[in-house]
Design an enzyme around this catalytic site. Structure first.
Site, PDB file in Angstrom:
ATOM      1  N   HIS A  69       0.834  -1.194   0.000  1.00 35.69           N
ATOM      2  CA  HIS A  69       0.000   0.000   0.000  1.00 35.69           C
ATOM      3  C   HIS A  69       0.875   1.252   0.000  1.00 35.69           C
ATOM      4  O   HIS A  69       1.813   1.352   0.797  1.00 35.69           O
ATOM      5  CB  HIS A  69      -0.884   0.045   1.242  1.00 35.69           C
ATOM      6  CG  HIS A  69      -1.650  -1.212   1.498  1.00 35.69           C
ATOM      7  ND1 HIS A  69      -2.043  -1.591   2.768  1.00 35.69           N
ATOM      8  CD2 HIS A  69      -2.097  -2.185   0.667  1.00 35.69           C
ATOM      9  CE1 HIS A  69      -2.702  -2.736   2.710  1.00 35.69           C
ATOM     10  NE2 HIS A  69      -2.738  -3.129   1.442  1.00 35.69           N
ATOM     11  N   TYR A 132       3.459   2.266  13.278  1.00 40.44           N
ATOM     12  CA  TYR A 132       3.839   3.276  12.302  1.00 40.44           C
ATOM     13  C   TYR A 132       3.246   4.629  12.659  1.00 40.44           C
ATOM     14  O   TYR A 132       2.092   4.759  13.021  1.00 40.44           O
ATOM     15  CB  TYR A 132       3.497   2.880  10.872  1.00 40.44           C
ATOM     16  CG  TYR A 132       2.126   2.316  10.602  1.00 40.44           C
ATOM     17  CD1 TYR A 132       1.183   3.039   9.894  1.00 40.44           C
ATOM     18  CD2 TYR A 132       1.791   1.019  11.011  1.00 40.44           C
ATOM     19  CE1 TYR A 132      -0.059   2.503   9.609  1.00 40.44           C
ATOM     20  CE2 TYR A 132       0.553   0.482  10.728  1.00 40.44           C
ATOM     21  CZ  TYR A 132      -0.380   1.237  10.029  1.00 40.44           C
ATOM     22  OH  TYR A 132      -1.618   0.712   9.759  1.00 40.44           O
TER      23      TYR A 132
END
Length: 477
Positions: A69, A132
């Site tokens: 992604h 993240y």
């Protein structure tokens, strides 16, 4: 596990993708690390990327595979427990499109992933925790700007440690397109405010070849309207170029003009700077020689400002407001010539109509052609120059308005002796509430030259400009 006390950051084959080796302090109880430490990491070479959201993915089983992604923001990824095999693919347009980088990532390493680089990983241990940090808040609208590429695309050549036939993969990830059908992630845009002015039109022309440039008119961004910044999609833009201004210097001396000048050139600019800072968007603000008193020639960027007129005062206040934004660039310029109303156009038209004007001969400076101003601003952006103030005008000898007018007449095929000299005091005595002008409007160009930008001689641009005007007249005739 890295038990060194040193933090190191190294580049990879993908531009902007950085791999960090991080100190991990372990004992019989477990381990500790500074997962993200802004001051140390920026000093070591990590971009100062200003994350706004922290996401965590827990993966219960070995072989869980996610990706690939590419989201429209920067990411900083790390592993808090377990280990992964990571894969990254550059989906930004250009020579690097399709470049692949892979690495095994445990608690002692992390990666900074720039916008437009697809991210995927496969867990090598059960109970893996993947973290993240991202630079934009997630919204449903942002999903339309995602891009994807298939984990199994043979052209990528990714050697997943666990066969994808045996891995745990979502149905959606299995259906992503191969690289040859993947949507490139375009860079963030550059918003230009004040698109109908001379600089705005020059930037519009550059936008024909540069899809980043998006120009907004006064109707779209009216600095005199309350709430003029509401609803702007800040996440889509890396820079705002403020080319909007109230430039009617004599009108600014009147009560209504004074209010307009301060609203457009100062109050609205302060709002713009605050909003750009809030969203980490770099602001490029265009200012003027009128912030100086004109007592000196070839002034440098650090020269004290001392405006003489209401217009100059309002522009100086706008500059001060812009300084509050950490990521700002102020470009001061003078005597702008471009598509629209300007001195050179006025002189050309007078010459064509047979009018013999009186022109001020005791004010001095250099013209700046809008095309050069636009190119200089884009140069500062594209070469990543440090923020601050830059002076920009045409290269060449300092001239007066009178000498410039004579040259326009001559290049237009008319007798330059039709232009008569007059003093600024005499000329402005006929203007009600005339604004005081700086006597000298010449800048030192050393700072912008040091960036690698070489200003074009204004006489070369003037010849090109007049030739184009004469060609238009011949076509109309």
């Amino acid at each position: 596990m890295n038990d060194s006390n040193s933090l190191t950051i190294r580049p990879t084959q993908i531009a902007g993708l950085l791999e960090l080796s991080m100190p991990v302090h372990a004992d019989e109880r477990g381990w500790f690390k500074e997962n993200w430490q802004r001051e140390k990491m920026v000093a070591a070479g990590l971009p100062d990327f200003h994350p706004v959201q922290n996401n965590v993915s827990f993966n219960a089983f070995r072989g869980t595979t996610r990706g690939l992604h590419a989201e429209p923001w920067d990411k900083y990824i790390s592993v808090l427990s377990g280990k992964i095999f990571g894969a990254w693919v550059d989906l930004r347009p250009g020579a690097g499109f399709g470049t692949v980088y892979t690495a095994t990532v445990g608690p002692d390493s992390a990666l900074f992933i720039p916008r437009g680089v697809a991210n995927g990983f496969q867990t090598l241990d059960p109970d893996t925790v993947y973290s993240y940090l991202v630079t934009e808040h997630w919204t449903e609208q942002a999903r339309s700007n995602y891009s994807y590429v298939n984990l199994a695309d043979p052209t990528l050549g990714i050697n997943w440690p666990i066969s994808l036939d045996e891995a745990i993969i979502s149905e959606a990830d299995l259906k992503h397109p191969n690289l040859d059908e993947a949507k490139p992630v375009l860079p963030k845009k550059i918003a230009v405010l004040g698109g109908t002015g001379q600089l705005g039109r020059a930037l519009t022309a550059l936008g024909v070849e540069d899809p980043r440039i998006e120009v907004f008119s006064r109707a779209e961004f009216d600095f005199e309207r309350s709430g003029f910044l509401e609803g702007f999609p800040w996440a889509n833009y890396s820079h705002v170029i403020n080319a909007a201004a109230m430039t009617a210097v004599d009108e600014a001396e009147t009560p209504p003009g004074r209010r307009r000048a301060w609203q457009v050139n100062s109050t609205a600019v302060a709002s713009l700077a605050a909003r750009c800072a809030q969203h980490d968007v770099t602001l490029v603000h265009v200012s003027t020689d009128y912030v100086f008193d004109g007592k000196d020639q070839d002034v440098k960027e650090q020269h004290p400002i001392s405006p003489l007129s209401v217009y100059g005062q309002s522009k100086a206040a706008g500059e001060v407001a812009v300084l509050s934004h950490p990521n700002h660039v102020v470009v001061r310029t003078s005597w702008v010539v471009g598509e629209g109303k300007n001195f050179v156009d006025t002189m050309f038209n007078l010459a064509q109509r047979g009018v013999s004007p009186k022109v001020i001969d005791d004010q001095f400076g250099r013209p700046t052609f809008a095309v050069d101003l636009a190119q200089a601003i884009m140069h500062l952006i594209d070469t990543g120059q440090p923020g601050g103030t830059y002076h920009l005008q045409g290269e060449g000898e300092v001239t007066s308005w009178y000498e410039l007018a004579r040259r326009v007449f001559s290049l237009s095929g008319h007798d330059p002796d039709r232009v008569a000299p007059t003093s600024a005091v005499e000329y402005l005595s006929s203007v009600a509430l005339a604004a005081p002008r700086p006597r000298n409007s010449s800048f030192s160009l050393n700072k912008i030259r040091a960036t690698g930008y070489l200003p074009v001689n204004y006489l070369v641009r003037l010849e090109e400009y007049i030739e184009a005007k004469r060609n238009i007249v011949q076509i109309l005739d």
